[in-house]
Scaffold this motif. Sequence first.
Motif, PDB file in Angstrom:
ATOM      1  N   GLY A 142       0.797  -1.212   0.000  1.00 53.74           N
ATOM      2  CA  GLY A 142       0.000   0.000   0.000  1.00 53.74           C
ATOM      3  C   GLY A 142       0.827   1.259   0.000  1.00 53.74           C
ATOM      4  N   ILE A 143       0.145   2.336   0.292  1.00 57.78           N
ATOM      5  CA  ILE A 143       0.759   3.647   0.425  1.00 57.78           C
ATOM      6  C   ILE A 143       0.591   4.050   1.891  1.00 57.78           C
ATOM      7  CG2 ILE A 143       0.736   6.063  -0.321  1.00 57.78           C
ATOM      8  CD1 ILE A 143       1.433   4.129  -2.583  1.00 57.78           C
ATOM      9  N   GLY A 144       1.706   4.331   2.557  1.00 56.50           N
ATOM     10  CA  GLY A 144       1.675   4.777   3.944  1.00 56.50           C
ATOM     11  C   GLY A 144       1.731   6.289   4.014  1.00 56.50           C
ATOM     12  N   CYS A 145       1.572   6.813   5.212  1.00 57.94           N
ATOM     13  CA  CYS A 145       1.560   8.251   5.399  1.00 57.94           C
ATOM     14  C   CYS A 145       2.343   8.604   6.661  1.00 57.94           C
ATOM     15  CB  CYS A 145       0.116   8.737   5.510  1.00 57.94           C
ATOM     16  SG  CYS A 145      -0.030  10.529   5.551  1.00 57.94           S
ATOM     17  N   SER A 146       3.414   9.348   6.476  1.00 58.45           N
ATOM     18  CA  SER A 146       4.272   9.758   7.573  1.00 58.45           C
ATOM     19  C   SER A 146       3.883  11.163   8.039  1.00 58.45           C
ATOM     20  CB  SER A 146       5.732   9.736   7.108  1.00 58.45           C
ATOM     21  OG  SER A 146       6.587  10.083   8.157  1.00 58.45           O
ATOM     22  N   LEU A 147       3.712  11.328   9.346  1.00 58.91           N
ATOM     23  CA  LEU A 147       3.352  12.617   9.936  1.00 58.91           C
ATOM     24  C   LEU A 147       4.627  13.416  10.188  1.00 58.91           C
ATOM     25  CD1 LEU A 147       1.202  14.465  11.219  1.00 58.91           C
ATOM     26  CD2 LEU A 147       1.537  13.196  13.355  1.00 58.91           C
ATOM     27  N   LEU A 148       4.757  14.566   9.523  1.00 57.08           N
ATOM     28  CA  LEU A 148       5.959  15.389   9.636  1.00 57.08           C
ATOM     29  C   LEU A 148       5.763  16.620  10.518  1.00 57.08           C
ATOM     30  CD1 LEU A 148       7.039  15.311   5.889  1.00 57.08           C
ATOM     31  CD2 LEU A 148       7.747  13.774   7.739  1.00 57.08           C
ATOM     32  N   GLY A 149       4.585  17.239  10.444  1.00 59.23           N
ATOM     33  CA  GLY A 149       4.363  18.454  11.213  1.00 59.23           C
ATOM     34  C   GLY A 149       2.895  18.811  11.316  1.00 59.23           C
ATOM     35  N   VAL A 150       2.605  19.629  12.323  1.00 51.55           N
ATOM     36  CA  VAL A 150       1.238  20.097  12.565  1.00 51.55           C
ATOM     37  C   VAL A 150       1.311  21.592  12.870  1.00 51.55           C
ATOM     38  CG1 VAL A 150      -0.786  19.919  14.064  1.00 51.55           C
ATOM     39  CG2 VAL A 150       0.499  17.857  13.475  1.00 51.55           C
TER      40      VAL A 150
END
Length: 192
Positions: A142-150
Amino acid sequence: MSTKILIENVRLSYEHVWEASAIAGSNSGPKFSAVALIPATDTAMIARVQEAINAAYQEGIPKKWGGKAPATLKNPLVSGDTKDLEKNPEYGGHFYVSASNDRQPMIVGRDKQPITDRSLVYSGAICNVLVNFFPYKNVSTGIGCSLLGVQFVAHGEAFASNVSTDDFAALETPATAAFPTLPSNPFGNPPF
């Protein structure tokens, strides 16, 4: 097209950006994470997110999937209407992206300066979320999603838990009532 994108003006759900937490259904250790709820009416943002996902997909064909497009693929952009709306009514009328990272994301205010005030970023707050989509192949593909900033944008209505005052009993004993004396512990103090 880049796999990195700033998803703007979303509501956060299941926010764990201040402290890492174990993700339900995952065998990995604690992670920093959040879910970005994108209004289904924001078709321009949804299209931009899909373009970044497609860029990760194109990157995955030669790098992760042996030059072949996978027959089945986990897509990180999901319709919120597929969730249990009785449990998560805020997902209705939204698409969502779940993002996580082993490292704490950068957390900034409207002025782009780092913030430490935990009352600004919470489940229900309006934020911009910086993520990076990436292809993977392990137990699934699949395609994952990395959290970089908020980035805090505005206060929103905090998502309530499924707790109400009906879950508690009214107390008849005055608040000044003394607790009963516990018997002494013949083994000494507890180890905690």
